[in-house]
Design a protein around this motif. Structure first.
Motif, PDB file in Angstrom:
ATOM      1  N   PRO A  86       0.790  -1.234   0.000  1.00 21.25           N
ATOM      2  CA  PRO A  86       0.000   0.000   0.000  1.00 21.25           C
ATOM      3  C   PRO A  86       0.820   1.280   0.000  1.00 21.25           C
ATOM      4  CG  PRO A  86       0.009  -0.976   2.185  1.00 21.25           C
ATOM      5  CD  PRO A  86       0.673  -1.968   1.278  1.00 21.25           C
ATOM      6  N   GLY A  87       2.134   1.197   0.220  1.00 23.32           N
ATOM      7  CA  GLY A  87       2.940   2.416   0.270  1.00 23.32           C
ATOM      8  C   GLY A  87       3.729   2.698  -0.981  1.00 23.32           C
ATOM      9  N   ASP A  88       3.429   1.971  -2.060  1.00 22.16           N
ATOM     10  CA  ASP A  88       4.225   2.105  -3.278  1.00 22.16           C
ATOM     11  C   ASP A  88       4.264   3.522  -3.820  1.00 22.16           C
ATOM     12  OD1 ASP A  88       4.233  -0.575  -2.911  1.00 22.16           O
ATOM     13  OD2 ASP A  88       3.642  -1.110  -4.951  1.00 22.16           O
TER      14      ASP A  88
ATOM     15  N   LEU B 102       1.447  11.597  -7.345  1.00 21.05           N
ATOM     16  CA  LEU B 102       0.872  11.391  -8.669  1.00 21.05           C
ATOM     17  C   LEU B 102      -0.068  12.534  -9.018  1.00 21.05           C
ATOM     18  CD1 LEU B 102       0.098   7.638  -8.112  1.00 21.05           C
ATOM     19  CD2 LEU B 102       1.723   8.486  -9.797  1.00 21.05           C
ATOM     20  N   LEU B 103       0.013  13.009 -10.263  1.00 22.13           N
ATOM     21  CA  LEU B 103      -0.873  14.075 -10.726  1.00 22.13           C
ATOM     22  C   LEU B 103      -2.323  13.608 -10.619  1.00 22.13           C
ATOM     23  CD1 LEU B 103      -0.805  16.943 -11.966  1.00 22.13           C
ATOM     24  CD2 LEU B 103      -0.967  15.836 -14.218  1.00 22.13           C
TER      25      LEU B 103
ATOM     26  N   VAL C  38      -6.715  20.467  -8.956  1.00 14.06           N
ATOM     27  CA  VAL C  38      -5.650  19.566  -9.389  1.00 14.06           C
ATOM     28  C   VAL C  38      -4.615  19.528  -8.273  1.00 14.06           C
ATOM     29  CG1 VAL C  38      -3.755  19.206 -11.024  1.00 14.06           C
ATOM     30  CG2 VAL C  38      -5.999  19.934 -11.852  1.00 14.06           C
ATOM     31  N   SER C  39      -4.150  18.328  -7.948  1.00 18.48           N
ATOM     32  CA  SER C  39      -3.205  18.170  -6.837  1.00 18.48           C
ATOM     33  C   SER C  39      -2.294  16.991  -7.128  1.00 18.48           C
ATOM     34  CB  SER C  39      -3.972  17.944  -5.522  1.00 18.48           C
ATOM     35  OG  SER C  39      -4.782  16.781  -5.628  1.00 18.48           O
ATOM     36  N   CYS C  40      -1.436  16.679  -6.175  1.00 21.01           N
ATOM     37  CA  CYS C  40      -0.659  15.440  -6.214  1.00 21.01           C
ATOM     38  C   CYS C  40      -1.110  14.567  -5.054  1.00 21.01           C
ATOM     39  CB  CYS C  40       0.840  15.728  -6.115  1.00 21.01           C
ATOM     40  SG  CYS C  40       1.651  15.851  -7.720  1.00 21.01           S
ATOM     41  N   TYR C  41      -1.235  13.276  -5.324  1.00 22.80           N
ATOM     42  CA  TYR C  41      -1.765  12.336  -4.345  1.00 22.80           C
ATOM     43  C   TYR C  41      -0.802  11.165  -4.249  1.00 22.80           C
ATOM     44  CZ  TYR C  41      -5.463   9.623  -1.986  1.00 22.80           C
ATOM     45  OH  TYR C  41      -6.210   8.901  -1.090  1.00 22.80           O
ATOM     46  N   HIS C  42      -0.643  10.637  -3.023  1.00 16.76           N
ATOM     47  CA  HIS C  42       0.374   9.617  -2.804  1.00 16.76           C
ATOM     48  C   HIS C  42      -0.172   8.199  -2.788  1.00 16.76           C
ATOM     49  CE1 HIS C  42       2.669  13.152  -1.224  1.00 16.76           C
ATOM     50  NE2 HIS C  42       3.628  12.522  -1.863  1.00 16.76           N
ATOM     51  N   HIS C  43      -1.380   7.996  -3.251  1.00 19.44           N
ATOM     52  CA  HIS C  43      -1.951   6.652  -3.254  1.00 19.44           C
ATOM     53  C   HIS C  43      -2.555   6.360  -4.624  1.00 19.44           C
ATOM     54  CE1 HIS C  43      -1.468   6.392   1.117  1.00 19.44           C
ATOM     55  NE2 HIS C  43      -1.896   7.644   1.141  1.00 19.44           N
TER      56      HIS C  43
ATOM     57  N   ASN D  93      -8.594   8.552  -9.883  1.00 16.01           N
ATOM     58  CA  ASN D  93      -8.492   9.963 -10.241  1.00 16.01           C
ATOM     59  C   ASN D  93      -7.074  10.399 -10.606  1.00 16.01           C
ATOM     60  OD1 ASN D  93     -11.190  10.930 -10.024  1.00 16.01           O
ATOM     61  ND2 ASN D  93     -11.042  10.736  -7.797  1.00 16.01           N
ATOM     62  N   ASN D  94      -6.139   9.444 -10.616  1.00 16.77           N
ATOM     63  CA  ASN D  94      -4.783   9.739 -11.090  1.00 16.77           C
ATOM     64  C   ASN D  94      -4.621   9.482 -12.581  1.00 16.77           C
ATOM     65  OD1 ASN D  94      -4.212  10.080  -8.353  1.00 16.77           O
ATOM     66  ND2 ASN D  94      -3.371   8.027  -8.120  1.00 16.77           N
ATOM     67  N   ASP D  95      -5.668   8.959 -13.248  1.00 13.31           N
ATOM     68  CA  ASP D  95      -5.547   8.504 -14.638  1.00 13.31           C
ATOM     69  C   ASP D  95      -5.859   9.628 -15.620  1.00 13.31           C
ATOM     70  OD1 ASP D  95      -5.023   6.118 -13.451  1.00 13.31           O
ATOM     71  OD2 ASP D  95      -6.892   5.141 -14.046  1.00 13.31           O
ATOM     72  N   TRP D  96      -4.955   9.789 -16.590  1.00 11.53           N
ATOM     73  CA  TRP D  96      -5.092  10.795 -17.645  1.00 11.53           C
ATOM     74  C   TRP D  96      -4.900  10.119 -19.004  1.00 11.53           C
ATOM     75  CZ3 TRP D  96      -5.792  15.987 -16.019  1.00 11.53           C
ATOM     76  CH2 TRP D  96      -5.579  16.206 -14.649  1.00 11.53           C
ATOM     77  N   MET D  97      -5.384  10.802 -20.046  1.00 13.65           N
ATOM     78  CA  MET D  97      -5.112  10.345 -21.415  1.00 13.65           C
ATOM     79  C   MET D  97      -4.352  11.442 -22.133  1.00 13.65           C
ATOM     80  SD  MET D  97      -7.728   9.091 -24.456  1.00 13.65           S
ATOM     81  CE  MET D  97      -8.112   7.541 -23.614  1.00 13.65           C
TER      82      MET D  97
END
Length: 745
Positions: free
Chosen positions: A318-320, A360-361, A377-382, A386-390
């Motif tokens: 879980p900490g990757d 992660l963006l 928009v932020s950076c998230y550590h998990h 909602n981290n997925d973009w195209m």
């Protein structure tokens, strides 16, 4: 009258052994004219008893320095082990540290704000207990039969038990009187907070143990100061380095103990600089010895703990997301190494900020409360959807319309990043960012067809880990994203958003063009494209020093984000100003009447006398300074030096372990005061010695006996808060000495 001569010979033999029996006159003794066996029964047995008592007393006087600490050590282990399995539910932070032990046993990588040594010891306790790591340690859940929680608690409680003999021997090394040594030992033994915190699967007993060993080793080393470079001198300097390395590797609070040793060392070297009897070569040797033992050795211990940490946690967990993409790809069970190698238009991806502690963006449906009021928009550590973009081309340009052609993304391309879950585009404009307002705000705006030129970003490749290429490779290529219109660079620098931003990391657009700023560097972490073949993990490697530094910065960032939430009532948190006067306690569990309850509360006599002694010591220090200025000589140079030495160890040690919590922005709890409490306890012993030094022996014994009795009685009165309250809390009204103690429902 031969029996009279026999009697006299008996008396002479007892006098040789140091006894003077008092006998009646011969006429009174022998008027009954009984035979001599009367003396061999009552009289001689009493003489033998006295002789045995004398031998016992002599043995005790000879070995009291061993007998007394052994006695206290026995009591310490009993007090820490007593009723340790009374509650069979996960208590307080056992939910965290028990879970971390599970991760070690399953070898799954996790993230935490504390260094790994303490948690690896907790995992060792689990391993020795036969635990397989399958239990989730959910808060307040009941331990299953296959989890030997009693053994795990006993293992950790043993570290808390060793605090008592360490306190005894430290007080001896500080040259306190025997009465003061026993007082200090008794205060550590019978402080209810120390007893309570040692009962559970927590890091605190480990932190306190290594804090105590550090102070003990420092005191032992100080007492070798007149024998520099002797075997004992080297041993205790080396042991001091090991201790501060270990205490810093359990929790960063241990760095305060390291600071105490550092200040002592700086003053010691400064004083030696003025000692003309020390040659320049020997003075240089003092520097080298301390650099090796007190700087290099603790750093090696600290780094070794992380090396072991990385070597154990080889599977994905879980900490990757806190770690770099290359590190994650090296973990067993992680699919990052299967990413298609080169990025193509139409690919789905996640972007990882390459700054230390970067996330992660990310975007979500919530909007900024001010500024543009567009989507955050932020950076998230998990890992999160909602981290997925195209990655897409600008709207006026089209990718190939058939199903076979692939168009790769290259350095210098202008792109559009489309957020898959909300259908908006990564966007920036000349509106100040919410926190770092010298930068521009980054938001998510529009949709697939609606938008403007502020949705466009230009790729600038910084480099690739393995090769030089014009194409963008997943994992290995670092790049910057320059805004097409404004010319600013997408950046994330570990500044946490307020509660409206869920404490996630702020993302801004930086007007400065600083290519060395790693917080503007990004890489493709996850990459999905059905038209591209999977990658090869053969060349995926991760650098230890980079991982070590990356993890520590991430720990620092997250730790700073643990700030009080004004929107929530955290009833167990407290302020540092409340700790020395024991204004608050801490409920460690559910307070229902049918539950076993624990209330973290110190022994009031111990805490209040410790605080009073600190205040009194400071007053005495300035009092004697003024009197010395007026030419009153009350101390010999050696006595004044010892007075100052105790002040440096006890008072400065207390300040170093207490004052920083006023500066920290993070949330604080009562247990954060426990290391500082030790230094106040040592001060109590010194103050008692100072004011009783000229008392006669009887008066001194009375004063200390009253103190001992007070500590014992109050501990016995409050013992249930430490050992478990298995009855309704309404029965504790008499123990609510202060209205702020939340001990009764």
């Amino acid at each position: 009258m031969d029996y009279i001569n026999i009697k006299r010979r008996h008396l002479a033999s007892y006098r040789k052994d140091g006894y003077e029996p008092v006998l009646k006159s011969d006429d009174e003794n022998f008027k009954t004219k009984e035979p001599i066996h009367i003396f061999s029964n009552s009289f001689i047995s009493s003489i033998k008893l006295q002789k045995n008592l004398a031998k016992t007393r002599a043995f005790y006087n000879k070995h009291c320095n061993v007998i007394i600490p052994l006695f206290f050590t026995f009591l310490s282990f009993w007090s820490r082990f007593h009723l340790i399995s009374l509650s069979d539910t996960v208590m307080w932070d056992e939910a965290h540290f028990g879970n971390f032990a599970s991760r070690y046993l399953k070898r799954e990588f996790y993230f935490d704000v504390h260094p790994p040594l303490g948690k690896m010891i907790v995992a060792l306790a689990g391993l020795l207990a036969g635990y397989d790591g399958s239990f989730s340690f959910e808060p307040s859940s009941k331990y299953p039969e296959n989890v030997n929680y009693t053994f795990m608690r006993l293992f950790l409680a043993s570290f808390g038990a060793w605090m008592v003999p360490l306190a005894y021997y430290t007080a001896r090394e500080l040259h306190f009187s025997n009465q003061a040594i026993i007082l200090i030992t008794l205060m550590v033994l019978l402080d209810t907070a120390y007893v309570c915190i040692s009962h559970f699967i927590l890091l605190d007993s480990l932190l306190l143990f290594f804090t105590y060993t550090s102070v003990f080793c420092l005191a032992k080393f100080h007492n070798q100061r007149y024998k520099p470079f002797s075997t004992n001198w080297w041993i205790w300097l080396f042991m001091t380095g090991i201790s501060i390395g270990c205490v810093s590797s359990v929790k960063w609070i241990g760095l305060f103990t390291t600071a105490l040793v550092g200040l002592y060392t700086i003053e010691d070297l400064w004083n030696k600089l003025g000692d003309l009897d020390i040659s320049k070569i020997n003075y240089l040797k003092h520097w080298i010895a301390r650099i090796i033992c007190l700087i290099i050795l603790p750093i090696l211990i600290y780094m070794t703990c992380f090396a072991i940490h990385f070597s154990i946690l080889t599977h994905t967990g879980p900490g990757d997301a806190q770690m770099s993409s290359l590190f994650q790809a090296s973990l067993i069970g992680n699919s990052l190494s299967e990413n298609p190698l080169e990025l193509a238009y139409g690919s789905r991806l996640t972007l990882k900020n390459m700054g230390f502690g970067g996330g992660l963006l990310h975007s979500h449906i919530e909007q900024y409360p001010g500024g543009s009021e567009q989507q955050q928009v932020s950076c998230y550590h998990h890992n999160d959807i909602n981290n997925d973009w195209m990655i897409l081309k600008p709207r006026k340009e089209q990718i190939y319309n058939n199903n076979t052609e692939i168009e790769f993304v290259n350095n210098g391309d202008t792109i559009r990043l489309f957020h898959l879950n909300t259908g908006k585009n990564l966007h920036s404009h000349e509106i100040a960012a919410p926190i770092t307002n010298v930068h521009f705000e980054v938001s998510a705006y529009g949709n697939e067809t609606l938008g403007d030129d502020n949705d466009y970003w230009v790729i600038e490749v910084v480099g690739d880990t393995y090769t030089k290429t014009n194409r963008i490779r997943s994992l290995t290529t670092s790049m910057r994203l320059r805004h097409k219109v404004i010319g600013c660079y997408l950046r994330s620098a570990n500044r946490a958003l307020p509660e409206w931003g869920f404490r996630q990391i702020e993302v801004t657009c930086d007007k400065r063009n600083n290519i060395k700023d790693v917080h503007t560097h990004w890489n493709v972490e996850r990459h999905w494209n059905e038209k591209l073949p999977p990658g090869n993990s053969a060349n995926i490697k991760s650098n230890f020093l980079h991982n070590f530094w990356h993890l520590n910065v991430g720990m620092y960032t997250v730790n700073n984000a643990l700030i009080p939430n004004p929107d929530k009532d955290d009833y167990i948190s407290s302020l540092p100003i409340q700790w020395p006067i024991l204004e608050v306690g801490l409920r460690m569990c559910d307070w229902a009447d049918d539950k076993v309850k624990f209330f973290l509360l110190g022994n009031p006599i111990v805490w209040w006398s410790g605080t009073a002694s600190l205040v009194l010591f400071v007053f005495l220090f300035f009092w004697y300074l003024v009197r010395q200025k007026r030419k009153y000589i009350e101390f010999s140079p050696a006595e004044w030096t010892h007075f100052l030495y105790i002040g440096k160890i006890c008072v400065i040690g207390w300040l170093l372990h207490y004052v920083p919590f006023f500066i920290m922005g993070r949330v604080t709890y009562l247990h954060h005061y426990l290391p500082a409490l030790y230094f106040s306890i040592l001060t109590v012993g010194f103050i008692f010695d100072h004011f009783t030094v000229y008392c006669n022996l009887l008066t001194k014994k009375i004063i200390f006996s009253i103190s001992y009795a007070s500590i014992i009685i109050v501990f016995w009165y409050f013992k249930d808060v430490a050992y478990g309250i298995n009855y309704p809390s309404s029965k504790l009204k008499g123990r609510k000495w202060l209205s702020t103690w939340d001990i009764v429902n």
